[in-house]
Motif scaffolding. Structure first.
Motif, short mmCIF file in Angstrom:
data_model
loop_
_atom_site.label_atom_id
_atom_site.label_comp_id
_atom_site.label_asym_id
_atom_site.label_seq_id
_atom_site.Cartn_x
_atom_site.Cartn_y
_atom_site.Cartn_z
N MET A 1 -7.26 58.61 34.06
CA MET A 1 -7.06 58.06 35.38
C MET A 1 -7.22 56.54 35.32
N ILE A 2 -6.32 55.85 36.01
CA ILE A 2 -6.35 54.40 36.04
C ILE A 2 -7.32 53.96 37.13
N SER A 3 -8.32 53.18 36.71
CA SER A 3 -9.31 52.72 37.69
C SER A 3 -9.74 51.30 37.38
N PHE A 4 -8.96 50.33 37.85
CA PHE A 4 -9.37 48.95 37.68
C PHE A 4 -9.46 48.29 39.04
N ASN A 5 -9.99 47.09 39.07
CA ASN A 5 -10.30 46.49 40.37
C ASN A 5 -9.06 45.92 41.08
N SER A 6 -9.24 45.64 42.35
CA SER A 6 -8.14 45.17 43.19
C SER A 6 -7.63 43.79 42.76
N GLU A 7 -8.48 43.00 42.15
CA GLU A 7 -8.04 41.68 41.64
C GLU A 7 -6.90 41.86 40.64
N HIS A 8 -7.03 42.85 39.78
CA HIS A 8 -5.99 43.12 38.79
C HIS A 8 -4.69 43.53 39.48
N LEU A 9 -4.79 44.38 40.47
CA LEU A 9 -3.59 44.81 41.19
C LEU A 9 -2.91 43.64 41.89
N ARG A 10 -3.69 42.81 42.56
CA ARG A 10 -3.12 41.64 43.24
C ARG A 10 -2.45 40.71 42.24
N LEU A 11 -3.06 40.52 41.10
CA LEU A 11 -2.49 39.64 40.08
C LEU A 11 -1.17 40.20 39.55
N TRP A 34 5.49 41.35 28.84
CA TRP A 34 5.48 40.03 29.45
C TRP A 34 4.39 39.93 30.51
N LEU A 35 4.33 40.93 31.41
CA LEU A 35 3.31 40.92 32.44
C LEU A 35 1.91 40.97 31.85
N LEU A 36 1.73 41.80 30.85
CA LEU A 36 0.42 41.92 30.22
C LEU A 36 -0.02 40.59 29.60
N LYS A 37 0.90 39.90 28.95
CA LYS A 37 0.57 38.60 28.36
C LYS A 37 0.21 37.60 29.45
N LYS A 38 0.99 37.55 30.54
CA LYS A 38 0.70 36.60 31.62
C LYS A 38 -0.64 36.90 32.27
N ILE A 39 -0.97 38.17 32.41
CA ILE A 39 -2.25 38.55 33.00
C ILE A 39 -3.39 38.13 32.08
N LYS A 40 -3.21 38.36 30.78
CA LYS A 40 -4.25 37.97 29.82
C LYS A 40 -4.41 36.45 29.76
N ASP A 41 -3.35 35.73 30.06
CA ASP A 41 -3.45 34.26 30.12
C ASP A 41 -4.32 33.81 31.29
N ASN A 42 -4.42 34.64 32.32
CA ASN A 42 -5.16 34.28 33.53
C ASN A 42 -6.58 34.81 33.58
N ILE A 43 -6.79 36.00 33.05
CA ILE A 43 -8.12 36.61 33.09
C ILE A 43 -8.42 37.30 31.77
N HIS A 44 -9.69 37.39 31.45
CA HIS A 44 -10.11 38.11 30.25
C HIS A 44 -10.09 39.60 30.53
N LEU A 45 -9.49 40.36 29.62
CA LEU A 45 -9.44 41.82 29.76
C LEU A 45 -10.09 42.46 28.55
N SER A 46 -10.89 43.48 28.82
CA SER A 46 -11.43 44.28 27.73
C SER A 46 -10.30 45.14 27.17
N HIS A 47 -10.56 45.78 26.06
CA HIS A 47 -9.57 46.66 25.44
C HIS A 47 -9.20 47.79 26.42
N ASP A 48 -10.20 48.38 27.06
CA ASP A 48 -9.94 49.46 28.01
C ASP A 48 -9.14 48.99 29.22
N GLU A 49 -9.48 47.81 29.74
CA GLU A 49 -8.73 47.26 30.88
C GLU A 49 -7.28 46.98 30.50
#
Length: 99
Positions: A1-11, A34-49
């Motif tokens: 099940m996908i369960s990450f915070n709303s900040e990630h969804l908004r981004l 492409w989206l994953l790279k841009k998101i990682k450029d903006n916020i730190h993500l753990s492997h699970d995230e």
């Protein structure tokens, strides 16, 4: 099940709308990368995230493409409406009068 915070969804969805002109020409896999790279450029993500966001993007690829295409169409309409390249009055679309 996908369960990450709303900040990630908004981004994610902010980037889909902002970069629609890029996304509309990409394959589903390229959109995901492409989206994953841009998101990682903006916020730190753990492997699970990272894995959860990747799964979310893949599961929503059809919707992401639809939003990107609609955003791009909307941007093109606004550009045509407000451009004044020939010194003439901007193009008025029929629905503008109803607004």
């Amino acid at each position: 099940m996908i369960s990450f915070n709303s900040e990630h969804l908004r981004l994610i969805w902010s980037m889909v709308e902002t970069y629609s002109y890029i996304l509309e020409g990409l394959s589903d896999e390229a959109i995901c990368l492409w989206l994953l790279k841009k998101i990682k450029d903006n916020i730190h993500l753990s492997h699970d995230e990272t894995n959860e966001i990747r799964a979310y993007i893949r599961s929503r690829s059809h919707l992401i493409r639809e939003v990107a295409n609609n955003q791009s169409i909307s941007d093109n309409v606004r550009t045509k409406q407000f451009s004044n390249t020939h010194g003439s009055k901007p193009i008025e679309l029929p629905y503008n009068k109803a607004i």
